[in-house]
Design a protein around this motif. Sequence first.
Motif, short mmCIF file in Angstrom:
data_model
loop_
_atom_site.label_atom_id
_atom_site.label_comp_id
_atom_site.label_asym_id
_atom_site.label_seq_id
_atom_site.Cartn_x
_atom_site.Cartn_y
_atom_site.Cartn_z
N TYR A 139 37.07 -78.62 -47.47
CA TYR A 139 36.21 -78.00 -48.48
C TYR A 139 36.98 -77.60 -49.74
O TYR A 139 36.38 -77.12 -50.70
N ARG A 171 24.40 -81.54 -51.27
CA ARG A 171 23.51 -82.26 -50.35
C ARG A 171 22.35 -81.38 -49.92
O ARG A 171 21.20 -81.81 -49.86
N GLY A 189 29.51 -81.58 -36.46
CA GLY A 189 30.70 -81.88 -37.27
C GLY A 189 30.80 -80.88 -38.41
O GLY A 189 30.93 -81.24 -39.57
N ASN A 239 33.07 -78.84 -39.31
CA ASN A 239 34.35 -78.60 -39.96
C ASN A 239 34.59 -77.08 -40.08
O ASN A 239 34.39 -76.36 -39.10
N ASP A 294 32.02 -78.52 -33.68
CA ASP A 294 33.05 -79.44 -34.15
C ASP A 294 34.01 -79.75 -33.00
O ASP A 294 34.27 -78.91 -32.14
N ASP A 336 33.06 -82.10 -28.25
CA ASP A 336 32.75 -83.46 -28.70
C ASP A 336 31.27 -83.64 -28.40
O ASP A 336 30.90 -83.92 -27.25
N PHE A 382 26.23 -84.54 -41.43
CA PHE A 382 26.78 -84.88 -42.74
C PHE A 382 28.17 -85.50 -42.55
O PHE A 382 29.07 -84.87 -41.97
#
Length: 274
Positions: A17, A27, A45, A47, A68, A156, A175
């Motif tokens: 970021y 977005r 995901g 992050n 994540d 995961d 995203f």
Amino acid sequence: MASSIPTPIHGNYHGYYLKRPSIKDVRLALLPPNLFRGARVLDIGCNEGWVTCEIAQSWGASKVVGVDIDDTLVRGAWRRRRAVWALQEPDEHVANSSPTSEGNKRKRDAPDIHRTNQPDYFPMSCEHEFGSLPIPPSQNRGKHVFPHNVSFRTADWTVAGIPEDSERYNVVIAFSISKWIHLNGGDEALKAFFPRVYDVLEPQGTFVLEPQPWDTYAKAKRMDEKLKENAKKLQVRPDDFESMLQGVGFGPAQHFGTAGEGGFRRPVDLYMKP
Ligand SMILES: C[S@@+](CC[C@H](N)C(=O)[O-])C[C@H]1O[C@@H](n2cnc3c(N)ncnc32)[C@H](O)[C@@H]1O
């Protein structure tokens, strides 16, 4: 001396970021403004949680979970939550800005999930200088209000769900992650991923996908031998995702345009579950 930082083969970039700043994510700004209002949201995901925290803080979601694969990033996401909390406009200020004292009283007595505190009320330097502010207990603010409405998990998600999945979501966000799922797990991983998303959505739920275009795979696969080998076997292309998703049961894609700049210029598509 060799670097000890592992290759980010899952797109698990640290400092992502800083390259893609998102105090107001471009977005999210493309999407219908009421999409998240009162919604349960999964951000796959996530992050370091910048988008996840924005949805929880500024878009009226009642509950947001970020997941994540990289635990270091998930710990960064919890830190981001504290930082965002420390910079937002104080509650008392929001209450006092109401025109009547009766209005003030009502606001304080009844936690309002539609209330929004200005996100960047204090400058970033405050947090650097004085540290994060303690987060009050959820009973004081309401569990559907930021920061109590956001949490993070390490998993995961393509192979292991998280406990929150059983409650199902109104909105699932993916995203800039489809390429990493695709390159690590091949066509089969995406073929399994899309039905998983469908299953965890409520009826009339929404899947928001920002797929990376095919031409961006070339650079990613060069980073690792296994990704390179996997890439040779790929038959599916991002242009096929819409028909794959319709095959799973989603309605046709609604294209909300393209957001981002430079290498981050990508489409944002929305799919409804009937
Ligand atoms: C390129 S980043 C995108 C971050 C964020 N979604 C955004 O666009 O602002 C991709 C993220 O997906 C995560 N990721 C990749 N594969 C994953 C998986 N199978 N399960 C959960 N997270 C995953 C990575 O660790 C990384 O943080």
